[in-house]
Design a protein around this motif. Structure first.
Motif: not given
Length: 379
Positions: A17, A20, A63
């Motif tokens: 989490t 990116k 993500t």
């Protein structure tokens, strides 16, 4: 860069989490469940059927991480492969292992066969169903519960069970069952200082919990445990349910000729959480033997696993972009122990390494705040 992340516990989930979408980064999460379990709240599920899971798929949105629901069979670092229970074999460029721990029964005769653990949702459901059955008018058999291990999990569990028993007793007109808390060491909750421990012990005694410190569990049968005192005296405690929270060990699933392991089977890692001898392999959470600034092993707690995961997430992106890695710098922000209802004890870290002891409802609020902080960091 093909990166595999194994496990969506506190460490693995914090890692994914934090990620990116990054050019050149292809990340796959392998997790056997379709949800993340708040293991630090399983005692609430065991006593009150509290919901302690979050669906995994929504947490991965944005993500760039793909996810497969599968169970890991083995990890071979020398062959650079991960074997799954369904027979598939996966390869990787970088590997992050956060598969957690299993219960350590310390080879106590009969314990693994006859005791319930508290490591996953199914265990909590089993305990909850037993407690409810014992308050059915037609129930026959011993209703008492023995909990082995007076660390954080054991103490939080017995207080919630005592509270549940009190509630069911009033509702159904039956007396509550006895709860025995068995601990081989000389005191409960060794993580706390003496003053906080005394408050916790007083709360347990007020619940009517029978605390047996200095009692080593020697043997378990389907309906009893044998304990031994420091002077060698043995006695048998009859029970309808035996629960063991007395220890954990790292999941023994990773193999490699150069792998270095320490106490509890934890894999030795460097300051970047890299497995020594394997530059492309990182170990997180209960499986990792990371050291703090004083050279002591980092505790196997959710807050430290989360810190490791967030550091790892940033480092995965750094690896993909060729940037320098960030060292893992553990910090203990505090420790709180739930004692049922709105009662808790614990401490929080203040500047200049000072600690503030907190008890009662404020401690409960602080514990809940830390849990909400964790939840907000992954959602």
């Amino acid at each position: 860069m093909k990166t595999l992340i194994l496990g969506a516990g506190y460490a693995g989930l914090a890692a994914v989490t934090t990620l990116k979408p990054t050019p050149g980064l292809e990340t796959l999460l392998i997790e056997q469940n379709a949800y993340h379990t708040f293991e630090t709240r399983l005692h609430e599920a065991a006593a009150h059927n509290t919901r302690v899971t979050l669906p995994l798929a929504p947490l991965l949105r944005g993500t760039g991480v793909a996810w497969e629901q599968a169970k890991v069979d083995y990890v071979d670092l020398d062959e650079r492969e991960v074997g799954l229970k369904d027979g598939r074999v996966l390869t990787y460029d970088k590997l992050v292992v956060g598969l957690g721990s299993v219960t350590n029964f310390y080879r106590i005769p009969g314990l693994a066969e006859n005791a319930t653990e508290l490591k996953e949702l199914a265990h909590a459901d089993e305990i909850f169903n037993f407690v409810n059955r014992t308050f059915d008018n037609g129930y026959q058999g011993n209703r008492d519960i023995v909990v082995g291990g007076a660390g954080l999990t054991g103490v939080e569990l017995v207080t919630e069970l005592a509270q549940r028993a009190e509630l069911l007793s009033k509702e159904r007109g039956l007396p509550p069952f006895n709860i025995f808390l068995v601990e081989a060491g000389p005191k409960i909750l060794p993580i706390l200082d003496d003053a906080l421990r005394a408050k916790a012990q007083k709360t347990l005694e007020d619940y009517g919990i029978k605390i047996l410190v200095g009692h080593r569990l020697m043997q378990a049968t389907p309906d009893s445990v044998t304990v031994q005192t420091a002077d060698g005296e043995q006695k048998v405690i009859q029970a309808g349910k035996i629960i063991w929270t007395g220890g954990i060990q790292a999941r023994d699933i990773v193999r490699g000729k150069n792998l270095e392991k320490g106490p509890g089977g934890r894999i030795v890692v460097d300051e970047y959480l890299k497995a020594k001898g394997y530059d492309d392999v990182f170990i997180l959470g209960d499986m990792a033997l990371a050291l703090n600034q004083e050279g002591k092993p980092v505790p196997t707690t959710a807050q430290h696993a989360g810190q490791q995961g967030r550091t790892m997430g940033k480092n995965i992106m750094s690896l993909a972009s060729g940037s320098p890695l960030m060292p893992y710098e553990p910090t203990t922000l505090g420790e709180f122990v739930s004692l049922g209802g709105l009662m808790a004890v614990g401490w929080m870290k203040l500047p200049w390494n000072q600690k503030l002891a907190i008890t009662g409802g404020i401690a409960h609020v602080m514990k809940r705040a830390s849990e909400w902080k964790w939840r907000s960091s992954i959602e």
